[in-house]
Write a protein that holds these residues in place. Structure first.
Motif, mmCIF file in Angstrom:
data_model
loop_
_atom_site.group_PDB
_atom_site.id
_atom_site.type_symbol
_atom_site.label_atom_id
_atom_site.label_comp_id
_atom_site.label_asym_id
_atom_site.label_seq_id
_atom_site.Cartn_x
_atom_site.Cartn_y
_atom_site.Cartn_z
ATOM 1 N N PHE A 165 0.729 5.593 -0.168
ATOM 2 C CA PHE A 165 0.066 6.888 -0.232
ATOM 3 C C PHE A 165 1.059 7.869 -0.837
ATOM 4 O O PHE A 165 2.156 8.051 -0.320
ATOM 5 N N ASN A 167 -0.954 11.780 20.778
ATOM 6 C CA ASN A 167 -0.390 13.064 20.389
ATOM 7 C C ASN A 167 -1.072 14.196 21.144
ATOM 8 O O ASN A 167 -2.258 14.101 21.477
ATOM 9 N N HIS A 199 -2.397 7.400 10.483
ATOM 10 C CA HIS A 199 -3.379 6.935 11.475
ATOM 11 C C HIS A 199 -4.760 6.713 10.855
ATOM 12 O O HIS A 199 -5.648 6.188 11.512
ATOM 13 N N SER A 217 4.402 1.968 17.931
ATOM 14 C CA SER A 217 4.463 0.723 17.146
ATOM 15 C C SER A 217 4.623 0.989 15.653
ATOM 16 O O SER A 217 4.970 0.086 14.895
ATOM 17 N N LEU A 218 4.353 2.243 15.220
ATOM 18 C CA LEU A 218 4.456 2.579 13.802
ATOM 19 C C LEU A 218 5.738 3.335 13.467
ATOM 20 O O LEU A 218 6.113 3.449 12.310
ATOM 21 N N TYR A 275 5.103 11.954 15.532
ATOM 22 C CA TYR A 275 3.648 12.050 15.682
ATOM 23 C C TYR A 275 2.953 10.696 15.540
ATOM 24 O O TYR A 275 1.723 10.640 15.531
ATOM 25 N N LEU A 276 3.720 9.613 15.402
ATOM 26 C CA LEU A 276 3.104 8.299 15.211
ATOM 27 C C LEU A 276 3.062 7.497 16.503
ATOM 28 O O LEU A 276 3.893 7.701 17.395
ATOM 29 N N TYR A 277 2.101 6.581 16.577
ATOM 30 C CA TYR A 277 2.127 5.605 17.662
ATOM 31 C C TYR A 277 3.483 4.907 17.658
ATOM 32 O O TYR A 277 4.025 4.606 16.595
ATOM 33 N N VAL A 309 -5.081 5.380 7.321
ATOM 34 C CA VAL A 309 -5.030 4.170 6.470
ATOM 35 C C VAL A 309 -3.753 3.343 6.615
ATOM 36 O O VAL A 309 -3.662 2.269 6.019
ATOM 37 N N ASN A 310 -2.784 3.810 7.379
ATOM 38 C CA ASN A 310 -1.562 3.034 7.649
ATOM 39 C C ASN A 310 -0.951 2.400 6.395
ATOM 40 O O ASN A 310 -0.831 1.169 6.296
ATOM 41 N N PRO A 311 -0.543 3.249 5.435
ATOM 42 C CA PRO A 311 0.105 2.694 4.242
ATOM 43 C C PRO A 311 1.492 2.151 4.578
ATOM 44 O O PRO A 311 2.114 2.590 5.555
ATOM 45 N N GLU A 312 1.965 1.219 3.756
ATOM 46 C CA GLU A 312 3.320 0.706 3.985
ATOM 47 C C GLU A 312 4.353 1.782 3.653
ATOM 48 O O GLU A 312 5.337 1.944 4.377
ATOM 49 N N ILE A 315 -2.550 10.872 7.843
ATOM 50 C CA ILE A 315 -2.778 9.854 6.811
ATOM 51 C C ILE A 315 -2.449 8.464 7.365
ATOM 52 O O ILE A 315 -3.208 7.515 7.192
ATOM 53 N N SER A 337 0.852 -1.194 0.000
ATOM 54 C CA SER A 337 0.000 0.000 0.000
ATOM 55 C C SER A 337 0.881 1.235 0.000
ATOM 56 O O SER A 337 1.882 1.302 0.716
ATOM 57 N N ALA A 361 -0.660 -1.517 6.821
ATOM 58 C CA ALA A 361 0.616 -2.241 6.762
ATOM 59 C C ALA A 361 0.986 -2.886 8.093
ATOM 60 O O ALA A 361 1.508 -3.989 8.141
ATOM 61 N N SER A 396 8.416 1.489 11.541
ATOM 62 C CA SER A 396 8.000 0.710 10.375
ATOM 63 C C SER A 396 7.558 1.572 9.189
ATOM 64 O O SER A 396 7.645 1.123 8.049
ATOM 65 N N LEU A 397 7.118 2.795 9.435
ATOM 66 C CA LEU A 397 6.683 3.628 8.305
ATOM 67 C C LEU A 397 7.863 3.968 7.400
ATOM 68 O O LEU A 397 8.915 4.362 7.870
#
Lengths: 297, 297
Positions: free
Chosen positions: A128, B175, A236, A271-272, A267-269, A238-241, A234, A126, B150, A275-276
């Protein structure tokens, strides 16, 4: 079997012939002369298509155009970049003239499809795509499929509200505090003029910032911070790869990319955060044309 | 062929047997007693599944659980609502005990699948489900397919930034200025306590507001405004055909739904204003269980 991709821009009309691997076999470009109206542009498209038809078997035509447009009805609604084009049934017009099926999409969506299929997002499940230039736009590709949205407005992130303050800037046709009004190339240029008297737009701010000017760097920091909020929102949603960033402002990516990645991650959790994947676009100005060629598939 | 759906909550463990139409044939509920650990809960699941296996042919099991979790690895990471459950390989544990394939998803994603398939979003091509209760969460279903994201974090809109001000409230794990900290039931209750000395949470604010109390109405207006920004941001990101709103706060939908719809529309591009459909959830507390039963399909 071949497809034809058309990148209908406010300034240039680009037409490409694509083989089944999505590679450009032939390419043609001319001024759009949008002020001469849709009939003139469609005649120019028809001329090239008819010439190509004599040599190649053409399966379908894809067109990427400035929005707003309706991809399901194939109608261009009223793009600021194509003055005077109001409710133009472009798909019907070109299909009648050529006898070939035509598919119409927003130009940012077409570019997203190109970057996800053959560009910086190739291989990801995925993607974005975000473009930052005069405006801010984007597109979303999931499992290789472009998601247009119910009214074809998927990826219209320029109107995402990132500052709800009553004092926030409101650009024309946008929400108060919308991302495009605060972080586009136009926005950076506007703020540069207000604060520093710069008259050559975002380019002037980039030049001063790269020379170490603190006030110019502050302008970029603020724009980058809003972009980071937009990207995190974005993620949070749709969580694109992969997020792919393109557009004219990314010509100054040395000044923008690393701080943008760092701020977005913050600004991400948790756990993300690791990996983003955020990558600069690979196809640059060709993304719109290549994406148009991929649309019919 | 039947499937089993499991709604693993912090308080209750619900298990349903579903026929191929997604209808509940049998239902079982008990206290989760999460503090007794995952092994205890898995044994309870196993007991019910084994009993059902003797009567029915079970194709697969779906579990909806509080996140964060990894739906691809089938691991529960560390949910605040399941204290002490850290890196629990729930899918592997239950598959080994039952011999049946198990699929794990975030509970809001499961509820989104239920509302999109059998609830308020039935028949729509794309549905974004938003739940407003203790927290704010959601899930996204496109062409009947749940999009997990993802890292399985699609729909984590509680962490979307809707106010970047340095003075904005920052809730635990969120956040600063995140939607959940400003517009969840918890947030409404917190602000009610701060401004009005209310000690019975959001319920107290709703009661006062419905009696015409201006200060309580202001609290709701602010929360609704942030929710509207969140919904508009979702629309400009993926442009779903329908947004379905559920969760405990929607028990007071007489106070919330109409102003929320109006405010959201005001934040949309004109071309989207009339076309976006916002509907209250239909399946209420059953959405999580029904969605779990739909997961394996």
């Amino acid at each position: 079997m071949y497809t034809i991709g058309i990148d209908l821009g406010g300034t240039n009309l680009r037409i490409g012939l694509f083989n089944e691997q999505g590679e450009i076999v032939e390419e043609y470009s001319r001024a759009t002369e949008a002020e001469k109206g849709p009939e003139f542009a469609v005649n120019n498209m028809q001329e090239v298509i008819n010439r190509l038809k004599q040599q190649y078997e053409i399966k379908a035509v894809g067109i990427g155009s400035p929005g707003p447009l309706d991809p399901y009805e194939g109608v261009i609604i009223e793009p600021p970049n194509l003055t005077g084009w109001v409710d133009v049934p472009l798909v019907k017009m070109l299909e009648e003239k050529t006898g070939i099926p035509v598919k119409l999409e927003n130009d940012a969506n077409a570019a997203a499809l190109a970057e996800a299929t053959l560009g910086a997002g190739k291989g990801a499940k995925s993607v974005f795509y975000v473009t930052v230039s005069t405006g801010v736009g984007g597109g979303y590709v999931n499992n290789g499929e472009l998601i247009s949205g119910a009214q074809g407005n998927c990826g219209e992130i320029g109107n995402m509200i990132v500052n709800p303050s009553p004092d926030a800037y409101q650009g024309p046709g946008l929400n108060k505090g919308a991302l495009e009004g605060l972080a586009s190339g136009t926005a950076i240029g506007r703020i540069g003029k207000e604060r520093l008297g710069i008259t050559n737009g975002a380019q002037g701010v980039f030049e001063l910032a790269s020379q170490g000017d603190k006030a110019a760097q502050d302008i970029l920091d603020e724009a980058i911070n809003y972009l980071a909020i937009g990207l995190a929102n974005i993620v949070h949603t749709v969580n694109p790869e992969v997020i792919v960033i393109g557009g004219g402002v990314m010509k100054s990516k040395d000044l923008i990319l690393q701080p943008l990645i760092e701020k977005t991650r913050n600004y991400l959790y948790p756990s993300l955060r690791d990996s983003l994947i955020i990558k600069p676009a690979l196809l640059d100005q060709k993304a719109g044309l290549i994406g148009a060629g991929l649309l019919p598939k």
